[in-house]
Design an enzyme around this catalytic site. Structure first.
Site, PDB file in Angstrom:
ATOM      1  CG  ASP A   1      -0.374  -0.073   2.883  1.00 11.15           C
ATOM      2  OD1 ASP A   1       0.899  -0.798   2.599  1.00 11.15           O
ATOM      3  OD2 ASP A   1      -1.067   0.446   2.972  1.00 11.15           O
TER       4      ASP A   1
ATOM      5  CD  GLU B   1       4.465   0.703   6.662  1.00 10.32           C
ATOM      6  OE1 GLU B   1       5.214   0.985   7.757  1.00 10.32           O
ATOM      7  OE2 GLU B   1       4.022   1.224   5.832  1.00 10.32           O
TER       8      GLU B   1
END
Length: 491
Positions: free
Chosen positions: A81, A148
């Site tokens: 991400d 994350e």
């Protein structure tokens, strides 16, 4: 402005080609599915085994090149991400729209948004290695974690037995020439204050106060730079002038992510017509004060007020307004303490990342970071005391451990010696004030020998994010040379 295709021609081509593909597929936190599916399809076409675990992490395996079958297994790790941040005047939907990278001299930047070099460059390097036929390496695993940036869901969810590796190379560092052997832990703090309202008094005019033009940035990496926090600057003005001006607040909002320093904040309020002249004077004075105090760090800072055509039906009661302003103004923010053990490194910090009024409550979302548990606990205690004084509720969640430095790490020595042999200078061995996933991996893989490296990335978590082109090549060369030097398994 250059196009996405231009960056694929940079060195190393395979890495930049992958990064161009990553930019083309939207992948903000919690919306990584399209990118994950693209990678899975590619791996299947290459005949590379892929495992998707119960939270969505990808583990891709590749056999060793000839002659290196007995080397220790290495896992190269990155996260899927990216942080979605954009300039106020940029029309961009991070769930639907591609990132628009462009070359600007020695840097690659994005067009009005975060670039996603954090951690897209690391991800691209891992995928480029998987796709290459001419890179020597032992048994290899690539771990791509989800979410994350918004909670480390992937790292929290990684279970024992998923990895075979003895060595982990994390690619989420952001300074060439630095080798990271430790990182801060953290915890989210959410403060909720009940806010009573009343009908809007008659005869008032509605305005919106804007704090804008700030640099923002990563709430760990950039927290020590003295940048302005738009939420705190807004609260400071209101604490100083709300009573004087007879301001009646209908809404406050600022920031978008708990791990990004807020770049913009705004307050909608009503005021008596006879106070408008004084309001404009106070706004001009406040902007002058901030431009004087922050002229080095925030040269584009703006404070402005605009009248609105619409009028809110409700405003905060005066008692609720006072408590909410005081809570925000008193909330600690920024560096709490620098490390005594590691000069120049922040030990403990706090970011007042998001403020809003929702469902009858004022809401403040903070991220506490610390290299030591007691430092984190101290700030938790401070916020709890502040909440008690204000009559608010606080909840702490998502606590993740730091990565305790291991000065005897064999892989750190390999990376250090390799760097010196290539560049004929010593790298800096560092601890980063940011939440790398390495600390969480230690829970199920306590014997995993870990190190973190990466290229130079400036201003991550903000639309000024950029990655230095030359250092991407240096990072790539270092990573390949380290893979070639991984020792054989011990008997």
């Amino acid at each position: 402005m250059t196009t996405t295709q231009d960056i694929s021609q940079l060195y190393p081509n395979a890495l930049w080609n992958w990064f161009a593909q990553i930019c083309a597929i939207p992948h903000p936190s919690k919306y990584e599915a399209k990118l994950s599916a693209h990678i899975q399809q590619w791996a299947a076409e290459k005949g590379l085994p892929v495992v998707v675990d119960h939270v969505g992490n990808l583990i891709i395996r590749k056999a060793a090149t000839a002659g290196m079958e007995n080397c220790k297994t290495v896992v190269i790790q990155a996260h899927l991400d990216m942080v979605p941040q954009k300039n106020a005047d940029k029309q961009h939907d991070f769930v639907l729209d591609a990132i628009e990278p462009r070359i600007d001299g020695e840097w690659v930047k994005a067009n009005g948004t975060t670039l996603g070099a954090d951690n897209g460059i690391g991800m691209a390097s891992a995928l480029a290695i998987l796709g290459a036929d001419d890179i020597p390496h032992g048994p290899l695993e690539v771990l791509l974690t989800v979410d994350e940036e918004a909670g480390m869901t992937g790292a929290f969810g990684l279970q024992a037995g998923m990895l075979n590796a003895e060595i982990l190379i994390n690619t989420d560092s952001e300074q060439e020439g630095e080798i990271y052997m430790g990182c801060a832990g953290g915890v989210d703090a959410e403060i909720r204050l009940p806010l009573s309202t009343e009908n809007t008094p008659s005869g008032l005019r509605q305005y919106t106060l804007y704090i804008s033009g700030l640099k923002g940035g990563h709430s760990g990496v950039n927290i020590h730079l003295g940048r302005g926090n738009a939420n705190k600057l807004l609260a400071r003005f209101l604490a100083g002038h709300a009573n004087e001006l007879g301001i009646r607040i209908s809404d406050i909002s600022g920031g978008t992510l708990r791990n990004a320093i807020p770049r913009e904040a705004q307050c909608r309020f009503l005021i008596a017509p006879e106070q408008v002249t004084l309001l404009n004077q106070r706004i001009a004075q406040y902007e002058q004060i901030l431009n004087s105090e922050l002229r080095q760090t925030e040269p584009a800072l703006k404070v402005r007020v605009e009248e609105s055509d619409t009028q809110a039906d409700k405003v905060l009661s005066l008692s609720a307004q006072t408590r909410w302003i005081n809570l925000l103004n008193a909330c600690p923010n920024g560096v709490i303490r620098m490390s005594d053990d590691i000069p120049g490194v922040t030990e403990t910090s706090l970011n007042l990342g998001v403020i809003s009024i929702e469902n009858g409550h004022g809401r403040a979302l903070c991220l506490i970071r610390s290299l030591i548990d007691t430092g984190r606990e101290q700030v938790e205690s401070m916020l709890t005391s502040l909440s008690d004084i204000a009559g608010a509720e606080i909840s702490l969640s998502g606590c993740y451990p730091g990565w305790k430095p291991d000065t005897s790490s064999p892989v750190m020595k390999i990376v250090k010696d390799t760097y010196e042999s290539i560049y004929h200078k010593e790298p800096d061995i560092m601890v980063i004030h940011a939440g790398l996933e390495c600390g969480l991996f230690k829970k199920h893989y306590p014997e995993l020998d870990m190190v973190s490296i990466g290229p130079t990335i400036r201003f991550p978590h903000g639309p000024d994010e950029m990655v230095n082109i030359k250092t991407v090549g240096q990072y790539w060369e270092l990573l390949l040379a380290v893979l070639a030097r991984i020792p054989q398994k011990t008997a």
